[in-house]
Design a protein around this motif. Structure first.
Motif, short mmCIF file in Angstrom:
data_model
loop_
_atom_site.label_atom_id
_atom_site.label_comp_id
_atom_site.label_asym_id
_atom_site.label_seq_id
_atom_site.Cartn_x
_atom_site.Cartn_y
_atom_site.Cartn_z
N VAL A 135 -3.51 -45.37 0.43
CA VAL A 135 -2.91 -45.87 -0.80
C VAL A 135 -3.84 -46.98 -1.28
N THR A 136 -4.27 -46.91 -2.52
CA THR A 136 -5.25 -47.89 -3.00
C THR A 136 -4.59 -49.21 -3.35
N ILE A 137 -4.39 -50.01 -2.31
CA ILE A 137 -3.87 -51.37 -2.51
C ILE A 137 -4.77 -52.28 -1.71
N SER A 138 -4.77 -53.55 -2.06
CA SER A 138 -5.50 -54.53 -1.28
C SER A 138 -4.53 -55.33 -0.44
N THR A 139 -5.08 -56.12 0.48
CA THR A 139 -4.23 -56.97 1.31
C THR A 139 -3.61 -58.07 0.45
N THR B 51 -10.16 -56.05 4.59
CA THR B 51 -9.75 -57.16 3.73
C THR B 51 -10.97 -57.95 3.23
N GLU B 54 -12.54 -56.02 0.53
CA GLU B 54 -11.75 -56.11 -0.71
C GLU B 54 -12.06 -57.41 -1.46
N GLN B 126 2.80 -55.50 4.13
CA GLN B 126 1.50 -54.86 3.91
C GLN B 126 1.50 -53.43 4.47
N LYS B 176 -10.75 -46.53 2.78
CA LYS B 176 -10.81 -46.77 1.34
C LYS B 176 -12.03 -47.64 1.00
#
Lengths: 259, 642
Positions: A135-139, B51, B54, B126, B176
């Motif tokens: 799922v393309t989410i960030s922390t 993380t 990101e 999360q 990802k």
């Protein structure tokens, strides 16, 4: 029975490296405790071979509790051996008879080239995951865990699929060397959960495209994958993957792709 | 030297919030100018790598398996704690903090543990957002259970495979970021050394396990997320290839190693059944909720089989946990249950062929609740037990024995998770920071993900921001060539020994020494003897090791030998630390320090500190630095489970 031992013969595929010629070699292992796991029996063989100055049989393994997905082995013509619903590391020697010859091969699929002996390269699975298995989410910045209620049956179905350990037995068992069960497990998990719905279209398309480009074959619904899957993942997930694909392929945009 | 823990000032509950504000930030446009090396991609490593990528850093991540999904985090069964208080049963951040400090027998830092409890709730959010299929109630909300003797239900779980699902969640986040190109993932590469330039970590040297190629990887900072060192005992519940080498190599490059003797020995594992045994399998401790632990009263029944045990009359059985600990009974903490099992076996009352096992009996539970109820609770565990042992726990009692499970000790880190070597960090089980002398159930997953998702992404900025901008780390610095040469030299040396003992032969010997003298129960004489034995074994290793083949190929025997060489040194440090700490606390039981009733006796006046050991050079005793622990929010008490 505790304390009982058997003698066995082994025919094992030996191959020095990727692209090199290979052949079956024969071995004997005596006084094998029936309480040993199959991999412990191979450890004993390897210790013997090493002491004789021979290169041990290389095989992948790690957790030895049936969850890491590292162990493989085609044993007597079946991925993970003759028993149902377990990995090779959970197979015990009491399954075999005294004097039996056991044939051990690596996974066979062109998308899984042999690295050495019984070890194969499964990085094609990595690239399928990377194509869209998330799922393309960030922390950070996500909603409270209880903000979305998910029916128990839906969560359970997602979990059934999510149990895949990525071992590759499905590919090894399939006459087409298809990785559809592996791919379906991830697509299905995220397709049934609300968290995964926003990317359903692109996920199904991207993961299947990657699957095909890796050289895995198509699914012809023989069900061999389900029969050998150590986590007993059902091919109904492949049916869902096919639905996801069909829907994705025939829908123009994600705008009216809401449930 | 003294160690600066960098714990922020102020009230406990405000430290982390304040610290997050005070740490230096790196401009988003500048983050892409920095590279972070992440070694190990289990829960801590995968969550950190994803993380940080990101946030904009370039990440080079490494694992020695063929996929990050194989890391041993995957094997955790029970669950993950979080102070959500969804069950409205009185849980809170402070209660989780308090339970963890007390469970660790007051040998961890208040500030670190409080932060862990604070971020625990974010972890669950999360993971759910990633699609981790935690167990749910029919109403659709998350289910919780009580675990490891906790008095509140704060454990989130995904069947018996919580570690797997959390790892696959972190792995999906990592996948990802690999797909975006921000993480470069290196598979089947094992770290052989840390490279330091002017005292700061600048990267690592690895060996490609398929080709044998030794190469350098540079980074502005290096994160070791390489797990624990339980396999020093040869037999443990760890995966076969789990090892302590990354941490040990860091130690030899100047990083302090803290509390190495703190080992958790889990009480409910399937007993050893032969010399060929390769690893030990954990049976979830939830079994102790309904199973009754016993051995025969009389030594004449030592080594009784499970089949005969059924016929042994009640009056000839000793339910020793219920007898000694009437209020907690079979649910005493892990360390207490383990020690008692050892004690009754040492008395000559152990069961099974080896006499090194105790019974875990479900007959009464089945009589009380019915087979169907017990099957619903433990069916998969009973099946697994039968698969391995060929005994049916519905018919005969299980046999269990303690086994090495987790190491609370690890690289010393400050509040920022930085070791004392600038630019070198340790996360997850590889550091020492949160579990004190004993880890509570369902806390390892929590710590690994806390470190990776929610701590290091903030704290690393404090260091990165001090580095000159636009200065790429340079692999052509001679320090890299030297480290590569040293690694190659080590390998050449091992391959040239050409002795008669395999790595497994020697590793089993080390395991026996560690288990005998530095296992569940330790004393001064035994530890002194063990140190000598380990030194002798190192000599034996260097003289008599048998390897085959070359470096330039897939060579699993060489891999084992390299890991073992480090274990042979790390084992000695564990013994030295256990010898120094002449108190009992948590999983560390010194026979000289016990109460009249034979329970662990802490000595807070003398040992209220973290023992951080520094490498002093070949053949020299390590140097001890003490970080005194300060308790401002909890009162130190002696644990009692009577």
């Amino acid at each position: 029975m505790a304390g009982e031992t058997i003698n066995i013969k082994l025919k094992i595929w030996r191959q020095a490296g990727q692209g090199k010629p290979g052949k079956f070699e024969s071995y004997e292992v005596n006084d094998v405790s029936v309480d040993m796991s199959f991999l412990e029996m191979l450890d004993v063989l390897n210790e013997n071979e090493l002491k004789k100055g021979n290169d041990p049989v290389h095989f992948d393994h790690d957790c030895r509790e049936g969850i890491c997905g590292m162990c493989s082995l085609y044993i007597n013509g079946k991925p993970h051996g003759p028993k149902h619903g377990i990995t090779t590391c959970q197979l015990h020697m009491r399954t075999f008879k005294n004097g039996e010859t056991i044939v051990v091969e690596p996974w066979r699929a062109s998308a899984f080239p042999v690295l050495k002996d019984l070890m194969v390269d499964r990085t094609a699975f990595e690239r399928i995951q990377q194509a869209g298995g998330y799922v393309t989410i960030s922390t950070g910045g996500v909603p409270d865990a209880n903000e979305i209620a998910i029916p128990k049956t839906v969560a359970d179905e997602a979990m059934d699929a999510a149990q895949c350990i990525g071992c590759g037995a499905c590919v090894a068992a399939c006459k087409n060397a298809s990785a559809m069960l592996f791919t379906a497990a991830k697509v299905s998990q995220l397709a049934v959960l609300p968290q995964g719905k926003a990317e359903r279209k692109r996920r199904a398309l991207a993961m299947l495209e990657q699957h095909d480009s890796e050289g895995f074959g198509a699914c012809t619904n023989t069900g061999a994958c389900e029969a050998v899957c150590p986590k007993e993942i059902s091919i109904t997930h492949i049916a869902r993957l096919n639905r996801e694909f069909t829907r994705a392929a025939f829908s123009g945009s994600e705008t009216d792709y809401t449930n | 030297m003294s160690l600066e823990s960098k714990i922020p000032a102020g009230p406990l509950a405000e430290k982390w919030e304040k610290h997050k504000f005070n740490v230096k930030l790196v401009n988003p446009a500048n983050k892409r100018k920095f590279t972070i090396v992440v070694v190990g991609t289990g829960l801590a490593g995968a969550s950190a790598a994803a993380t940080l990528a990101e946030l904009g850093y370039n990440v080079e991540a490494f694992c020695f398996q063929d996929s990050p999904r194989r890391a041993h985090s995957i094997a955790a069964q029970g669950g993950i704690n979080a102070a959500k208080n969804y069950q409205n049963d009185g849980d809170s951040v402070f209660r989780l903090f308090y339970d963890t400090i007390k469970g660790g027998d007051y040998r961890s830092r208040e500030a670190n543990v409080h932060r862990l409890a604070e971020v625990s709730t974010e972890i669950i959010d999360q993971c759910v957002a990633q699609g981790v299929p935690f167990a749910r109630d029919y109403g659709g909300l998350l289910d919780n259970r009580s675990f490891g003797g906790a008095q509140v239900s704060r454990t989130f779980y995904a069947r018996g495979q919580t570690g797997q699902q959390l790892l696959l969640g972190a792995y999906s986040a990592l996948s990802k970021m690999i797909n975006t190109g921000k993480v470069k993932m290196h598979l089947r590469k094992e770290m052989l050394d840390v490279v330091t330039v002017d005292g700061a970590a600048k990267g690592i040297v690895t060996r490609d396990l398929v080709t044998g190629k030794i190469e350098s990887h540079a980074g502005h900072a290096t994160l070791l997320c390489t797990g624990g060192y339980g396999n020093v005992f040869f037999l443990s519940t760890n995966a076969m290839a789990s090892n302590g080498s990354a941490a040990w190599r860091a130690y030899k490059k100047g990083a302090k190693f803290a509390n190495p003797c703190f080992t958790q020995i889990h009480p409910t594992c399937i007993p050893v059944h032969g010399d060929y045994q390769s690893k030990l399998t954990l049976m979830s401790e939830s079994l102790r909720n309904d199973g009754r632990v016993w051995v025969p009263k009389d030594k004449k029944n030592q080594k009784i089989t499970a089949a005969n045990a059924v016929k042994l009359p009640e009056e000839e059985r000793d339910y020793y946990l219920e007898r000694r600990y009437p209020s907690f009974g079979n649910l005493v903490p892990r360390d207490v249950a383990s020690r008692n099992a050892k004690m009754v076996c040492d008395e000559g009352r152990g069961v099974g062929v080896t006499g090194l096992a105790v019974f875990l009996d479900f007959a009464d539970a089945i009589k009380r609740d019915g087979k169907a109820t017990i099957a619903a609770k433990y069916g998969n565990l009973f099946d697994m037990y039968k698969q391995i042992t060929d005994d049916d726990p519905y018919e005969v009692p299980m046999m269990i024995y303690p086994a090495v499970h987790y190491t609370m000790g690890g690289l010393w880190v400050d509040y920022n998770l930085s070791t004392n070597v600038p630019g070198l960090y340790a996360l997850g089980e590889a550091n020492f920071s949160d579990h004190g002398a004993n880890r509570l159930g369902a806390s390892a997953l929590m710590q690994g993900l806390a470190d990776g998702y929610f701590v290091i992404p903030y704290t690393i900025g404090d260091y990165i921001a001090t580095l000159p901008l636009g200065k790429a780390v340079d692999k052509s610095h001679p320090a890299f060539a030297e480290a590569e040469k040293a690694a190659q030299g080590r390998i050449d040396k091992l391959l040239s020994i050409k002795g008669n003992q395999t790595p497994d032969d020697l590793h089993k010997k080390l395991g026996h020494i560690m288990w005998e003298y530095c296992g569940m129960s330790r004393n001064k004489e035994g530890l002194e003897k063990a140190r000598g034995l380990i030194q002798e074994l190192r000599v034996e290793f260097n003289r008599d090791l048998k390897l085959i083949g070359s470096n330039e190929e897939l060579n699993m025997t060489l891999e084992k030998a390299l890991r073992l060489e480090d274990f042979l040194e790390l084992g000695e440090l564990m013994v030295i630390d256990a010898h120094n700490r002449s108190e009992s606390c948590g999983g560390h039981f010194r026979e000289e320090s016990q109460t009249e009733e034979g329970e662990a006796l802490r000595k807070d006046d003398e040992f209220n500190y973290v023992a951080a050991w520094g490498y002093a050079g070949e053949g020299k005793d390590p140097e001890l630095t003490k970080e005194v622990l300060e308790f401002e929010n909890v009162k130190l008490t002696q644990r009692s489970y009577k």
